[in-house]
Enzyme design. Structure first.
Site, PDB file in Angstrom:
ATOM      1  N   ARG A  25       0.814  -1.224   0.000  1.00 29.08           N
ATOM      2  CA  ARG A  25       0.000   0.000   0.000  1.00 29.08           C
ATOM      3  C   ARG A  25       0.845   1.271   0.000  1.00 29.08           C
ATOM      4  NH1 ARG A  25      -5.401  -0.891   1.853  1.00 29.08           N
ATOM      5  NH2 ARG A  25      -6.000  -2.710   0.665  1.00 29.08           N
ATOM      6  N   ARG A  29      -3.685   6.634   0.412  1.00 31.27           N
ATOM      7  CA  ARG A  29      -4.239   7.841   1.031  1.00 31.27           C
ATOM      8  C   ARG A  29      -3.321   8.592   1.987  1.00 31.27           C
ATOM      9  NH1 ARG A  29      -9.468   4.989   3.053  1.00 31.27           N
ATOM     10  NH2 ARG A  29      -7.867   3.375   3.119  1.00 31.27           N
ATOM     11  N   ARG A  38      -7.643  11.731  -5.774  1.00 32.66           N
ATOM     12  CA  ARG A  38      -8.788  10.982  -5.278  1.00 32.66           C
ATOM     13  C   ARG A  38     -10.002  11.878  -5.059  1.00 32.66           C
ATOM     14  NH1 ARG A  38     -12.384   8.548  -3.769  1.00 32.66           N
ATOM     15  NH2 ARG A  38     -12.558   6.770  -2.348  1.00 32.66           N
ATOM     16  N   ASP A  74      -6.485  -3.444  -7.520  1.00 38.41           N
ATOM     17  CA  ASP A  74      -6.999  -4.086  -6.311  1.00 38.41           C
ATOM     18  C   ASP A  74      -7.175  -5.577  -6.570  1.00 38.41           C
ATOM     19  OD1 ASP A  74      -8.166  -3.125  -3.524  1.00 38.41           O
ATOM     20  OD2 ASP A  74      -9.330  -4.848  -4.190  1.00 38.41           O
ATOM     21  N   TYR A 148     -14.196 -12.508   0.327  1.00 38.16           N
ATOM     22  CA  TYR A 148     -14.846 -11.255  -0.091  1.00 38.16           C
ATOM     23  C   TYR A 148     -16.096 -11.489  -0.925  1.00 38.16           C
ATOM     24  CZ  TYR A 148     -11.197  -8.339   1.876  1.00 38.16           C
ATOM     25  OH  TYR A 148     -10.357  -7.701   2.751  1.00 38.16           O
TER      26      TYR A 148
HETATM   27  O1  CP3 Z   1      -0.026  -1.794  -2.478  1.00 38.93           O
HETATM   28  C1  CP3 Z   1      -0.329  -0.918  -3.307  1.00 38.93           C
HETATM   29  O2  CP3 Z   1      -0.014   0.278  -3.196  1.00 38.93           O
HETATM   30  C2  CP3 Z   1      -1.020  -1.379  -4.578  1.00 38.93           C
HETATM   31  C3  CP3 Z   1      -2.397  -1.290  -4.616  1.00 38.93           C
HETATM   32  C4  CP3 Z   1      -3.271  -2.194  -3.750  1.00 38.93           C
HETATM   33  C5  CP3 Z   1      -4.518  -1.749  -3.255  1.00 38.93           C
HETATM   34  N1  CP3 Z   1      -5.146  -2.815  -2.694  1.00 38.93           N
HETATM   35  C6  CP3 Z   1      -5.015  -0.385  -3.385  1.00 38.93           C
HETATM   36  C7  CP3 Z   1      -6.155   0.077  -2.550  1.00 38.93           C
HETATM   37  C8  CP3 Z   1      -3.121  -3.534  -3.400  1.00 38.93           C
HETATM   38  C9  CP3 Z   1      -1.938  -4.459  -3.605  1.00 38.93           C
HETATM   39  C10 CP3 Z   1      -4.330  -3.915  -2.735  1.00 38.93           C
HETATM   40  C11 CP3 Z   1      -4.563  -5.297  -2.258  1.00 38.93           C
HETATM   41  C12 CP3 Z   1      -5.773  -5.559  -1.449  1.00 38.93           C
HETATM   42  N2  CP3 Z   1      -7.018  -5.057  -1.628  1.00 38.93           N
HETATM   43  C13 CP3 Z   1      -5.817  -6.491  -0.395  1.00 38.93           C
HETATM   44  C14 CP3 Z   1      -4.672  -7.350   0.081  1.00 38.93           C
HETATM   45  C15 CP3 Z   1      -3.747  -6.582   0.938  1.00 38.93           C
HETATM   46  C16 CP3 Z   1      -4.226  -6.296   2.314  1.00 38.93           C
HETATM   47  O3  CP3 Z   1      -4.429  -5.114   2.616  1.00 38.93           O
HETATM   48  O4  CP3 Z   1      -4.392  -7.248   3.085  1.00 38.93           O
HETATM   49  C17 CP3 Z   1      -7.122  -6.486   0.110  1.00 38.93           C
HETATM   50  C18 CP3 Z   1      -7.631  -7.301   1.275  1.00 38.93           C
HETATM   51  C19 CP3 Z   1      -7.884  -5.583  -0.695  1.00 38.93           C
HETATM   52  C20 CP3 Z   1      -9.324  -5.243  -0.560  1.00 38.93           C
HETATM   53  C21 CP3 Z   1      -9.465  -3.814  -0.193  1.00 38.93           C
HETATM   54  N3  CP3 Z   1      -9.372  -2.747  -1.080  1.00 38.93           N
HETATM   55  C22 CP3 Z   1      -9.734  -3.254   1.086  1.00 38.93           C
HETATM   56  C23 CP3 Z   1      -9.915  -4.065   2.371  1.00 38.93           C
HETATM   57  C24 CP3 Z   1      -9.789  -1.870   0.931  1.00 38.93           C
HETATM   58  C25 CP3 Z   1     -10.084  -0.832   1.969  1.00 38.93           C
HETATM   59  C26 CP3 Z   1      -8.960  -0.731   2.903  1.00 38.93           C
HETATM   60  C27 CP3 Z   1      -8.577   0.674   3.184  1.00 38.93           C
HETATM   61  O5  CP3 Z   1      -7.376   0.943   3.083  1.00 38.93           O
HETATM   62  O6  CP3 Z   1      -9.448   1.480   3.536  1.00 38.93           O
HETATM   63  C28 CP3 Z   1      -9.532  -1.571  -0.410  1.00 38.93           C
HETATM   64  C29 CP3 Z   1      -9.476  -0.238  -1.014  1.00 38.93           C
HETATM   65  C30 CP3 Z   1      -8.135   0.180  -1.507  1.00 38.93           C
HETATM   66  N4  CP3 Z   1      -7.266  -0.629  -2.199  1.00 38.93           N
HETATM   67  C31 CP3 Z   1      -7.554   1.490  -1.403  1.00 38.93           C
HETATM   68  C32 CP3 Z   1      -6.323   1.428  -2.068  1.00 38.93           C
HETATM   69  C33 CP3 Z   1      -5.352   2.545  -2.301  1.00 38.93           C
HETATM   70  C34 CP3 Z   1      -8.196   2.698  -0.760  1.00 38.93           C
HETATM   71  C35 CP3 Z   1      -9.083   3.288  -1.801  1.00 38.93           C
HETATM   72  C36 CP3 Z   1      -9.472   4.713  -1.585  1.00 38.93           C
HETATM   73  O7  CP3 Z   1      -8.748   5.612  -2.032  1.00 38.93           O
HETATM   74  O8  CP3 Z   1     -10.540   4.939  -1.007  1.00 38.93           O
END
Ligand code: CP3
Length: 340
Positions: A25, A29, A38, A74, A148
């Site tokens: 990540r 944000r 965003r 994602d 999910y």
């Molecule tokens: O790592 C990176 O920078 C690459 C991008 C990436 C995202 N999600 C961007 C994202 C990667 C590799 C993921 C993987 C992901 N997505 C996982 C596995 C990793 C982990 O965290 O365990 C999971 C479970 C998801 C599902 C997911 N997507 C969740 C649970 C959330 C919300 C979590 C949060 O941070 O609030 C997302 C949204 C998400 N994925 C965001 C980003 C940058 C936030 C989106 C926003 O701007 O609102």
């Protein structure tokens, strides 16, 4: 040593000048340049715009000089090609979860087309970066994808999927087989687009005991690896809260096992570090400490990681939105300085 070469060598357990560094990540944000973009678009819109996704993927490279650039996307994107209706609030919300066999049969469509913007972003990143950094593609593990898709909003303990694994294990087997095909297909198209390294995220594997991991999550992870082409880039498997599973995960055959912060890196090096490289594993909240404290923690991780055949510095999970940019900068700087 160029960053891409350093990253690939560490994955294979070959000597490097210092451990490569990136953060899960790392685009997101906590970065003001991400928040500015965003404000104007939704997360999914940005994932689906290759030029925008490329720009966001490069933010942490430009700011910190990380060795690996993970493509902005994602783990749930591939499922949108199969009729799963998804939005983020901020976590994933599935309008039409898969609750039984009938829903599973409805899951028809095309992973490749859903992954097209991500693959185009990988091609653009490769063109932009060349040897300057490793481009990391990724996918969700079958168990985590199944978690999910089985609930509208995933419960904290993966209640529905865990319950189904007891009440309807054959259905869960079929669901996991389908998710394994989706995961493998998502990785395959990213390999074709030129990804240098792959990471599989099994965020929810840690809820399973070791025998139940072997029976469900582990078996389906093996299936993903079997479905990948023989000549593939190095593969990292990350599982959260999974100290008890480290041997079982190493047995599946990845090049790198990514550890969450609850696992002692030195102990993991002793247990599995001769057959796989290790990645991790600073607690994300530790980036809220003063820089000197972060430097001390990084030095300790580098020392512990030297006991493994290879080590990639990372956090034990993703950067939180509340992490100060200065904390991430101090982490990467300390990694780049190494022990000297
Ligand atoms: O790592 C990176 O920078 C690459 C991008 C990436 C995202 N999600 C961007 C994202 C990667 C590799 C993921 C993987 C992901 N997505 C996982 C596995 C990793 C982990 O965290 O365990 C999971 C479970 C998801 C599902 C997911 N997507 C969740 C649970 C959330 C919300 C979590 C949060 O941070 O609030 C997302 C949204 C998400 N994925 C965001 C980003 C940058 C936030 C989106 C926003 O701007 O609102």
């Amino acid at each position: 040593m160029k960053r891409r070469e350093r990253f690939l060598r560490a994955c294979h357990g070959q000597p490097v000048d210092r451990p490569p560094v990136w953060l899960m990540r790392q685009a997101g944000r906590y970065l003001p340049e991400y928040r500015a973009l965003r404000e104007r678009s939704s997360f999914l819109e940005m994932c689906r715009d290759p030029a925008r996704a490329t720009e966001i993927s490069l933010h942490p490279f430009e700011r910190f000089g990380v060795d690996g650039v993970v493509v902005f996307s994602d783990i749930l994107i591939p499922l949108t090609g199969l009729g799963i209706e998804l939005h983020f609030d901020p976590g994933p919300v599935v309008r039409n979860p898969v609750e039984g066999r009938g829903d599973l049969e409805r899951l028809a469509g095309d992973v490749e087309s859903a992954m097209q913007p991500t693959c185009e972003a990988i091609r653009l990143l490769k063109r932009e970066l060349g040897e300057e950094a490793a481009v990391i593609g990724f996918a969700g593990a079958p168990w985590t994808l199944a978690a999910y898709v089985s609930e509208q909003k995933l419960s904290r303990d993966v209640e529905l999927l865990c319950g189904l694994s007891y009440s309807a294990p054959e259905f869960v087997d079929t669901l996991l087989d389908r998710m394994a095909e989706i995961s493998a297909e998502a990785l395959r198209v990213q390999i074709e687009a030129g990804a240098d390294v792959l990471q599989i995220f099994d965020t929810w594997a840690g809820v399973l005991s070791t025998p139940r991991f072997e029976r469900f999550a582990g078996r389906s992870l093996r299936r993903v690896l079997d479905l990948l082409p023989e000549q593939r880039p190095p593969l990292i498997i990350f599982a959260r809260a999974a100290s008890h599973l480290m041997e079982a995960i190493a047995d599946i055959g990845p090049d790198v096992v990514s550890l969450d912060w609850r696992t002692d890196l030195g102990e993991a090096a002793r247990r599995i570090g001769q057959r796989v490289s290790l990645q991790g594993n600073l607690e994300p909240s530790a980036l809220k400490s003063p820089p000197a404290e972060i430097e001390r923690a990084v030095a300790e991780l580098i020392r512990a990681g030297q006991k493994a055949r290879g080590h990639i510095l990372n956090l034990g999970h993703g950067v939180l939105p509340s992490i100060p940019v200065e904390g991430v900068a101090a982490f990467v700087r300390a990694a780049q300085r190494g022990l000297s």
